[in-house]
Design a protein around this motif. Structure first.
Motif, PDB file in Angstrom:
ATOM      1  N   ILE A  21       8.239  11.649  -1.462  1.00 13.07           N
ATOM      2  CA  ILE A  21       9.585  11.811  -2.000  1.00 13.07           C
ATOM      3  C   ILE A  21      10.527  10.978  -1.143  1.00 13.07           C
ATOM      4  O   ILE A  21      10.593  11.159   0.070  1.00 13.07           O
ATOM      5  CB  ILE A  21      10.024  13.290  -1.983  1.00 13.07           C
ATOM      6  CG1 ILE A  21       9.078  14.133  -2.833  1.00 13.07           C
ATOM      7  CG2 ILE A  21      11.466  13.427  -2.461  1.00 13.07           C
ATOM      8  CD1 ILE A  21       9.312  15.622  -2.718  1.00 13.07           C
ATOM      9  N   ASP A  22      11.247  10.073  -1.780  1.00 18.63           N
ATOM     10  CA  ASP A  22      12.271   9.305  -1.068  1.00 18.63           C
ATOM     11  C   ASP A  22      13.545  10.139  -1.121  1.00 18.63           C
ATOM     12  O   ASP A  22      14.066  10.435  -2.196  1.00 18.63           O
ATOM     13  CB  ASP A  22      12.484   7.947  -1.735  1.00 18.63           C
ATOM     14  CG  ASP A  22      13.351   7.026  -0.886  1.00 18.63           C
ATOM     15  OD1 ASP A  22      14.284   7.524  -0.220  1.00 18.63           O
ATOM     16  OD2 ASP A  22      13.103   5.813  -0.900  1.00 18.63           O
ATOM     17  N   PRO A  64      14.313   3.465 -10.837  1.00 16.79           N
ATOM     18  CA  PRO A  64      13.081   4.058 -10.306  1.00 16.79           C
ATOM     19  C   PRO A  64      11.909   3.076 -10.369  1.00 16.79           C
ATOM     20  O   PRO A  64      11.090   3.012  -9.451  1.00 16.79           O
ATOM     21  CB  PRO A  64      12.854   5.255 -11.219  1.00 16.79           C
ATOM     22  CG  PRO A  64      14.233   5.650 -11.644  1.00 16.79           C
ATOM     23  CD  PRO A  64      14.959   4.337 -11.822  1.00 16.79           C
ATOM     24  N   GLU A  65      11.862   2.282 -11.415  1.00 15.74           N
ATOM     25  CA  GLU A  65      10.781   1.313 -11.549  1.00 15.74           C
ATOM     26  C   GLU A  65      10.837   0.252 -10.448  1.00 15.74           C
ATOM     27  O   GLU A  65       9.828  -0.042  -9.803  1.00 15.74           O
ATOM     28  CB  GLU A  65      10.854   0.637 -12.915  1.00 15.74           C
ATOM     29  CG  GLU A  65       9.754  -0.368 -13.141  1.00 15.74           C
ATOM     30  CD  GLU A  65       9.830  -0.977 -14.529  1.00 15.74           C
ATOM     31  OE1 GLU A  65       8.762  -1.340 -15.038  1.00 15.74           O
ATOM     32  OE2 GLU A  65      10.935  -1.092 -15.092  1.00 15.74           O
ATOM     33  N   ALA A  98      12.497  11.495  -6.004  1.00 19.29           N
ATOM     34  CA  ALA A  98      13.586  10.772  -5.340  1.00 19.29           C
ATOM     35  C   ALA A  98      14.850  11.622  -5.406  1.00 19.29           C
ATOM     36  O   ALA A  98      15.077  12.342  -6.375  1.00 19.29           O
ATOM     37  CB  ALA A  98      13.823   9.428  -6.013  1.00 19.29           C
ATOM     38  N   VAL A  99      15.654  11.515  -4.364  1.00 23.52           N
ATOM     39  CA  VAL A  99      16.957  12.169  -4.324  1.00 23.52           C
ATOM     40  C   VAL A  99      18.007  11.065  -4.384  1.00 23.52           C
ATOM     41  O   VAL A  99      18.147  10.280  -3.441  1.00 23.52           O
ATOM     42  CB  VAL A  99      17.139  13.032  -3.056  1.00 23.52           C
ATOM     43  CG1 VAL A  99      18.510  13.693  -3.055  1.00 23.52           C
ATOM     44  CG2 VAL A  99      16.036  14.081  -2.967  1.00 23.52           C
ATOM     45  N   HIS A 100      18.680  10.996  -5.505  1.00 27.20           N
ATOM     46  CA  HIS A 100      19.704   9.968  -5.720  1.00 27.20           C
ATOM     47  C   HIS A 100      21.032  10.437  -5.136  1.00 27.20           C
ATOM     48  O   HIS A 100      21.504  11.526  -5.436  1.00 27.20           O
ATOM     49  CB  HIS A 100      19.859   9.705  -7.221  1.00 27.20           C
ATOM     50  CG  HIS A 100      20.971   8.763  -7.546  1.00 27.20           C
ATOM     51  ND1 HIS A 100      22.233   9.204  -7.854  1.00 27.20           N
ATOM     52  CD2 HIS A 100      21.000   7.419  -7.602  1.00 27.20           C
ATOM     53  CE1 HIS A 100      22.998   8.151  -8.094  1.00 27.20           C
ATOM     54  NE2 HIS A 100      22.275   7.058  -7.948  1.00 27.20           N
ATOM     55  N   GLN A 158      10.125  13.063 -10.253  1.00 32.06           N
ATOM     56  CA  GLN A 158      11.122  14.116 -10.064  1.00 32.06           C
ATOM     57  C   GLN A 158      12.369  13.496  -9.433  1.00 32.06           C
ATOM     58  O   GLN A 158      12.316  13.069  -8.285  1.00 32.06           O
ATOM     59  CB  GLN A 158      10.561  15.214  -9.146  1.00 32.06           C
ATOM     60  CG  GLN A 158       9.310  15.876  -9.670  1.00 32.06           C
ATOM     61  CD  GLN A 158       9.593  16.649 -10.941  1.00 32.06           C
ATOM     62  OE1 GLN A 158      10.548  17.414 -11.021  1.00 32.06           O
ATOM     63  NE2 GLN A 158       8.777  16.422 -11.949  1.00 32.06           N
ATOM     64  N   ILE A 159      13.456  13.411 -10.204  1.00 32.06           N
ATOM     65  CA  ILE A 159      14.702  12.828  -9.691  1.00 32.06           C
ATOM     66  C   ILE A 159      15.759  13.917  -9.605  1.00 32.06           C
ATOM     67  O   ILE A 159      16.075  14.574 -10.583  1.00 32.06           O
ATOM     68  CB  ILE A 159      15.208  11.685 -10.591  1.00 32.06           C
ATOM     69  CG1 ILE A 159      14.169  10.570 -10.684  1.00 32.06           C
ATOM     70  CG2 ILE A 159      16.534  11.136 -10.045  1.00 32.06           C
ATOM     71  CD1 ILE A 159      14.562   9.440 -11.625  1.00 32.06           C
ATOM     72  N   LYS A 160      16.297  14.091  -8.435  1.00 35.67           N
ATOM     73  CA  LYS A 160      17.419  15.014  -8.194  1.00 35.67           C
ATOM     74  C   LYS A 160      18.588  14.167  -7.726  1.00 35.67           C
ATOM     75  O   LYS A 160      18.419  13.022  -7.329  1.00 35.67           O
ATOM     76  CB  LYS A 160      17.052  16.064  -7.135  1.00 35.67           C
ATOM     77  CG  LYS A 160      15.798  16.860  -7.462  1.00 35.67           C
ATOM     78  CD  LYS A 160      15.949  17.626  -8.750  1.00 35.67           C
ATOM     79  CE  LYS A 160      14.681  18.409  -9.049  1.00 35.67           C
ATOM     80  NZ  LYS A 160      14.654  18.914 -10.394  1.00 35.67           N
TER      81      LYS A 160
END
Length: 100
Positions: free
Chosen positions: A4-5, A35-36, A49-51, A79-81
């Motif tokens: 997870i970034d 994301p790509e 990833a946590v944006h 999974q993007i938060k």
């Protein structure tokens, strides 16, 4: 291993919500980040990833969130938060509505 970034910024310059990027001297920033493209640069499969918000200050936070939610639909395996700003001085009902 699931990676997870925890601090990423995504933007699509055609959306006109990150025009501050175009004023930067660093030419590498003046491109879309998705994301790509993140996964391509990292060289491994990303689980999440946590944006962190990256929109212009003149743009409402919700505009960026809506854009990000649309982008995320194209990457259902990721999974993007997001972390974003909500004005805590708003009247209580407006504050709660923004959170929801």
């Amino acid at each position: 291993m699931q990676i997870i970034d925890t601090h990423v910024h995504f933007w699509g310059l055609s959306q006109n919500i990150n025009s501050w990027v175009l004023k930067q001297s660093n030419q590498r920033l003046k491109q879309d980040f998705s994301p790509e493209s993140l996964q391509q640069k990292m060289g491994y499969k990303l689980y999440g990833a946590v944006h962190i918000e990256a929109h212009d200050s003149r743009i409402d936070t919700e505009v960026e969130i809506q854009w990000l939610m649309e982008v995320a639909k194209n990457f259902p395996e990721l999974q993007i938060k997001h972390i974003t700003y909500v004005d805590m001085t708003l009247p209580k009902d407006q504050f709660i509505a923004k959170l929801e």
